[in-house]
Scaffold this active site. Structure first.
Site, PDB file in Angstrom:
ATOM      1  N   GLU A 150       0.823  -1.225   0.000  1.00 47.35           N
ATOM      2  CA  GLU A 150       0.000   0.000   0.000  1.00 47.35           C
ATOM      3  C   GLU A 150       0.854   1.271   0.000  1.00 47.35           C
ATOM      4  OE1 GLU A 150      -2.888  -0.233   3.155  1.00 47.35           O
ATOM      5  OE2 GLU A 150      -4.165  -1.526   1.951  1.00 47.35           O
ATOM      6  N   GLU A 305      -6.280  -7.824  -0.897  1.00 47.28           N
ATOM      7  CA  GLU A 305      -6.614  -7.877   0.529  1.00 47.28           C
ATOM      8  C   GLU A 305      -8.068  -7.515   0.726  1.00 47.28           C
ATOM      9  OE1 GLU A 305      -4.506  -5.426   3.329  1.00 47.28           O
ATOM     10  OE2 GLU A 305      -2.567  -5.913   2.482  1.00 47.28           O
TER      11      GLU A 305
END
Ligand code: GAL
Length: 639
Positions: A150, A305
């Protein structure tokens, strides 16, 4: 695609064996096999275990993990652990610690403790990525590279300042052009020397919106440079292994996915819905998945995710409803994801995320959530990967830069939420059963019948002329308020909004009337508006709905020009917005993915395959052939 996954869907999640003694690993593999896990992301935060001292690597434990997984038939998305440098790194390179806009230098003790522009960080990141690639290039378990985690770290230190200035020099070439773009004549900000330009650090009063926006753009490019450096190393050492990174969705993320998508071999996103009200999570999931497919150019992408068992609603972690994990996962797959990956495999024994849900919860496999995970894995194995493209006649224009600009200083209301606005438009189409592609502001539009444009705050002349030609050639366009307000440097369009969109829409906005939270304005003949309203001047368009009370009583609220170019100047209540879109879709001959599916029944068509998900508690009958779906279940059928 991950290597070896042709025709198969991926199923698994982040696997952090470094948090557990070795004897647990064999149980892990055994349990993974029970729920048909076939891919796990290993080592995302394992830098301090892999390189406990500068340049000293301890790969033995990872060798054993990868061997064990491979023996169990489980492939590996091997991570580079560069989102969390170890404590030794910050002691050796204090200049690489990130600095907040208030000038606070952060320390290790959490994660993401680095400045993306610090040379020491870049060198250390390349070194660990290279060491991993050299070590595991030939390992049969290696199916995919998962670079970093991320990307999103922002720093305001002197390294960042120097890099920002270089970036600005490349963008504007001359100080004159920068001064013009940043409107520096305002508040005496004219720059006489490149060296005087700083990142947007804390200021006495409101910062410069163009500087703030450019800093976001710079951060996106700088982080992308970090990604590219690792990707290039990995490509060189393992040319046949795809490289990705998991893109995060959120207002804090300074990453422009349209610019990043062409740089990755497979677009991957993390998605965590943020509300459990009604069907919010379902609608947000569909939106996130459509965004990801858009970034992937309509092709395959991967849900990297999601939380297997909770929805984070602000600070509260609310369990998913029975069957909701499977339904949301299927929505991702229907909309193009080549798998369903979760955060994480086994709940962490301690640390800051011990309460996050996991495929194997603290309660162990004898639990409702593990049983749901196992059932989902088996179901996905049965479905397999569908290659056919998602069929959509409607496009929604989405722009990270407009999102960032709408977080800027000095806006007419403090709660202008681009994510919520674009989501609300997408959700209306979702409720009507119409599939939407998400496209960039400069995307070709000829494949669509309807284009939806929520809050395109920054609108260029070229986007406006593409929309104009689209309408001229028979397309239908719906534009919402806060579109066409400014150009790419947040300079207001002369003549007011919708700026270059005024000719195609046939309206001009004379004045903004932001509405207080919780207040509504009545519309004539029916419906309500909230959040925002505007005094419109008709200039070729006709009024479809008018304001019915307050200062704007009798003035147009929703307009249409030539029967095809609509403008909506307020946030319509759900029913009214749905009615409006229903009318537009009917006029444009856009049909739902399956006729008569009904509210709460999500249907997506991929070639002959129909994905139908029943989010309601009653039996659903879908389509003319009456495909019957039990409450809370889904069907994937040729139809
Ligand atoms: C994600 C992140 C993971 C983990 C997870 C917890 O955004 O990538 O590392 O922190 O959130 O929900």
């Amino acid at each position: 695609m991950p290597r070896g996954f042709d025709g198969r869907l991926c199923f698994g999640g982040d696997y952090n064996p470094e948090q557990w003694p070795e004897h647990v690993w064999a149980d892990d593999v055994e349990l993974m096999r029970r729920c048909a896990v076939n891919l796990v992301t290993v080592g995302v935060f394992a830098w301090s275990r892999l390189e406990p001292a500068p340049g000293r690597f301890t790969f033995g434990w990872l060798d054993r993990v990868l061997d064990l997984l491979h023996e169990g038939g489980i492939a590996v998305a091997l991570a580079t652990p560069t989102a969390s440098p170890p404590p030794w790194f910050s002691f050796a390179h204090p200049d690489a610690l990130p600095v907040t806009r208030d000038g606070v230098r952060l320390v290790h003790g959490s994660r993401d403790t680095y400045c993306p522009s610090a040379p020491a960080y870049r060198t250390a990141a390349r070194r660990i990525a290279t060491a991993l690639a050299e070590r595991y290039a030939g390992h049969p378990a290696l199916a995919l590279w998962h670079v970093h985690n991320e990307y999103g770290t922002v720093c305001h230190c002197d390294h960042a300042a120097a890099a920002f200035r270089d970036w600005l020099r490349r963008r504007y070439r001359s100080l004159g052009a920068l001064n013009e773009a940043w409107t520096t004549t305002f508040w005496s900000q004219q720059y006489a020397d490149w060296e005087h330009i700083l990142p947007p650090r804390a200021t006495q009063y409101l910062g410069n919106p163009a500087q703030l926006l450019d800093y976001r753009r710079f951060c996106s490019d700088e982080l992308l440079a970090c990604f590219r450096e690792q990707r290039d190393v990995l490509h060189e050492l393992t040319p046949d292994v795809a490289v990705t990174t998991n893109l995060a969705l959120g207002p804090w993320v300074p990453v422009d996915p349209w610019a990043w998508a062409p740089e990755v071999d497979l677009v991957a996103i993390d998605h965590y819905p943020s509300s459990v009200e009604g069907l919010d999570a379902e609608q947000e999931t569909a939106f996130a998945a459509d965004l990801a497919r858009g970034w992937a150019g309509g092709g395959a992408w991967l849900l990297m995710e999601q939380a297997p068992d909770i929805v984070h609603t602000g600070g509260r972690m609310v369990p998913k409803r029975p069957g909701q994990l499977a339904r949301l996962s299927l929505s991702h797959v229907a909309r193009g994801s080549v798998g369903v990956m979760n955060f994480q495999w086994r709940a962490s024994p301690g640390g800051a995320e011990a309460f996050m849900s996991a495929m194997v919860p603290h309660a162990g496999p004898d639990s409702r959530s593990f049983r749901e995970v196992a059932a989902l894995g088996l179901e996905l194995a049965r479905i397999g990967h569908v290659d056919d493209p998602v069929a959509a006649d409607v496009a929604l224009v989405w722009d990270a830069h407009s999102w960032w600009a709408l977080q800027g200083p000095g806006l007419p209301a403090p709660d202008l939420d681009y994510w919520a606005m674009s989501r609300a438009v997408h959700a209306s189409a979702w409720r009507l059963g119409v599939t939407v592609d998400v496209v960039a502001p400069d995307a070709p539009l000829s494949a669509y019948r309807v284009v939806l444009v929520p809050a395109l705050f920054l609108t260029s002349a070229s986007t406006a002329s593409m929309l104009e030609s689209f309408v001229e050639s028979g397309g239908h366009v719906v534009v919402w308020y806060l579109s066409g307000v400014a150009d790419a440097t947040v300079r207001m369009h002369r003549g007011g909004s919708p700026g270059p969109l005024a000719p195609v829409l046939g309206v001009r906005v004379e004045r903004h009337y932001p509405l207080a939270p919780e207040t509504t304005v009545a519309l004539d003949p029916d419906g309500t508006g909230s959040s925002w309203s505007e005094l419109l001047r008709l200039d070729g368009a006709e009024a479809v709905l008018r304001y019915a009370d307050g200062d704007l009583s009798g003035e147009p609220a929703v307009t249409v020009r030539a029967g095809r170019a609509w403008y909506v100047s307020t946030s319509l209540d759900d029913a009214t917005q749905q009615r409006l879109l229903g009318e537009v879709f009917a006029a444009a001959d856009v049909a739902p993915a399956a006729p008569a599916a009904g509210p709460g029944i999500e249907v997506v068509r991929r070639g002959r395959r129909l994905f139908a998900i029943n989010h309601t508690d009653h039996v659903a009958e879908v389509g003319t052939a009456r495909l019957s779906i039990e409450p809370g279940k889904f069907v994937v059928a040729n139809y």
